[in-house]
Scaffold this motif. Structure first.
Motif, PDB file in Angstrom:
ATOM      1  N   PRO A   6       0.811  -1.219   0.000  1.00  0.00           N
ATOM      2  CA  PRO A   6       0.000   0.000   0.000  1.00  0.00           C
ATOM      3  C   PRO A   6       0.846   1.272   0.000  1.00  0.00           C
ATOM      4  CG  PRO A   6      -0.733  -1.520   1.714  1.00  0.00           C
ATOM      5  CD  PRO A   6       0.535  -2.079   1.148  1.00  0.00           C
ATOM      6  N   GLU A   7       2.007   1.205   0.675  1.00  0.00           N
ATOM      7  CA  GLU A   7       2.816   2.420   0.820  1.00  0.00           C
ATOM      8  C   GLU A   7       3.463   2.860  -0.492  1.00  0.00           C
ATOM      9  OE1 GLU A   7       3.269  -0.488   2.241  1.00  0.00           O
ATOM     10  OE2 GLU A   7       5.373  -1.130   2.224  1.00  0.00           O
ATOM     11  N   SER A   8       3.497   1.982  -1.494  1.00  0.00           N
ATOM     12  CA  SER A   8       4.152   2.393  -2.746  1.00  0.00           C
ATOM     13  C   SER A   8       3.163   2.612  -3.892  1.00  0.00           C
ATOM     14  CB  SER A   8       5.218   1.360  -3.148  1.00  0.00           C
ATOM     15  OG  SER A   8       4.610   0.119  -3.432  1.00  0.00           O
ATOM     16  N   VAL A   9       1.874   2.577  -3.609  1.00  0.00           N
ATOM     17  CA  VAL A   9       0.897   2.876  -4.666  1.00  0.00           C
ATOM     18  C   VAL A   9       1.118   4.308  -5.126  1.00  0.00           C
ATOM     19  CG1 VAL A   9      -1.558   3.205  -5.150  1.00  0.00           C
ATOM     20  CG2 VAL A   9      -0.802   1.222  -3.810  1.00  0.00           C
ATOM     21  N   SER A  10       1.185   4.518  -6.442  1.00  0.00           N
ATOM     22  CA  SER A  10       1.452   5.874  -6.931  1.00  0.00           C
ATOM     23  C   SER A  10       0.808   6.088  -8.296  1.00  0.00           C
ATOM     24  CB  SER A  10       2.965   6.110  -7.025  1.00  0.00           C
ATOM     25  OG  SER A  10       3.543   5.151  -7.871  1.00  0.00           O
ATOM     26  N   VAL A  11       0.653   7.358  -8.634  1.00  0.00           N
ATOM     27  CA  VAL A  11       0.164   7.714  -9.965  1.00  0.00           C
ATOM     28  C   VAL A  11       1.384   8.029 -10.817  1.00  0.00           C
ATOM     29  CG1 VAL A  11      -1.194   9.373 -11.296  1.00  0.00           C
ATOM     30  CG2 VAL A  11      -2.011   8.587  -9.066  1.00  0.00           C
ATOM     31  N   VAL A  12       1.474   7.386 -11.983  1.00  0.00           N
ATOM     32  CA  VAL A  12       2.646   7.531 -12.842  1.00  0.00           C
ATOM     33  C   VAL A  12       2.191   7.908 -14.246  1.00  0.00           C
ATOM     34  CG1 VAL A  12       4.060   5.925 -11.496  1.00  0.00           C
ATOM     35  CG2 VAL A  12       2.650   5.044 -13.361  1.00  0.00           C
ATOM     36  N   LEU A  13       3.101   8.570 -14.991  1.00  0.00           N
ATOM     37  CA  LEU A  13       2.740   9.058 -16.322  1.00  0.00           C
ATOM     38  C   LEU A  13       3.539   8.392 -17.437  1.00  0.00           C
ATOM     39  CD1 LEU A  13       2.501  12.874 -15.494  1.00  0.00           C
ATOM     40  CD2 LEU A  13       0.634  11.198 -15.636  1.00  0.00           C
ATOM     41  N   GLU A  14       4.581   7.668 -17.090  1.00  0.00           N
ATOM     42  CA  GLU A  14       5.479   7.146 -18.115  1.00  0.00           C
ATOM     43  C   GLU A  14       5.356   5.649 -18.361  1.00  0.00           C
ATOM     44  OE1 GLU A  14       7.268   9.132 -19.799  1.00  0.00           O
ATOM     45  OE2 GLU A  14       7.584  10.938 -18.612  1.00  0.00           O
TER      46      GLU A  14
END
Ligand code: SF4
Length: 165
Positions: A6-14
């Motif tokens: 859960p701690e590394s869930v992120s929104v990414v663009l690439e």
């Protein structure tokens, strides 16, 4: 069971071209990549990933239009159930899998919109290296037939280092 961090869930663009992507690290990786960049993901730990947790993540990250599984863990049946949930509840959201396995379960081609194949090999470089052994495919479905188009070249102009699962 599929577990995630859960701690590394992120929104990414690439990681997926032209998409605002919610990226989720899946643990219990069954890969054996030379020079694995994330060896901790080979451990069997983390929280169980459930449809309710995915719903909450999507609600918390308004505007994302792609859900990326960084790895497939060791339970493909459950992985496919989770993707089916996304496909039925969020028909406009695309789904992606970054696999690091040499041989991917054939069923994933029926459910994901993007599939990255191939183990990370340091000497060939990650997806944004023109010498990479990894491949990113875009799946399209029409008339009951699925076709996979290799879009790996789209990463080669980028000065980024996409997660090389
Ligand atoms: S897929 Fe990713 S975490 Fe798994 S062995 Fe390869 S580099 Fe490591």
């Amino acid at each position: 069971m599929i577990k995630f961090l859960p701690e590394s869930v992120s929104v990414v663009l690439e990681e997926v071209p032209d998409r605002v992507t919610l990226a989720v690290d899946i643990t219990n990786c069954q890969g054996h990549c030379e020079g694995c960049h994330s060896p901790w993901l080979r451990g069997d730990f983390g929280e169980e990933l459930t449809p309710a947790k995915m719903d909450a993540m999507i609600e918390d990250n308004f505007g994302v239009n792609c859900f990326l599984f960084l790895g497939e863990g060791a339970d493909v049946d459950t992985l496919l159930e989770l993707v089916r949930h996304l496909n039925s509840k969020y028909p406009k959201m695309e789904t992606a899998l970054y696999s690091g396995l040499l041989e991917i379960d054939e069923r994933v081609w029926d459910f994901f919109d993007y599939v990255k194949t191939g183990p990370y090999r340091r000497s060939y470089g990650p997806l944004n290296s023109p010498t990479t052994n990894q491949r990113m495919f875009k799946l399209t479905r029409g008339g009951g037939k699925a076709s996979a188009v290799d879009i790996t070249e789209r990463f080669w102009h980028r000065g980024i280092d996409p997660n090389a699962h």
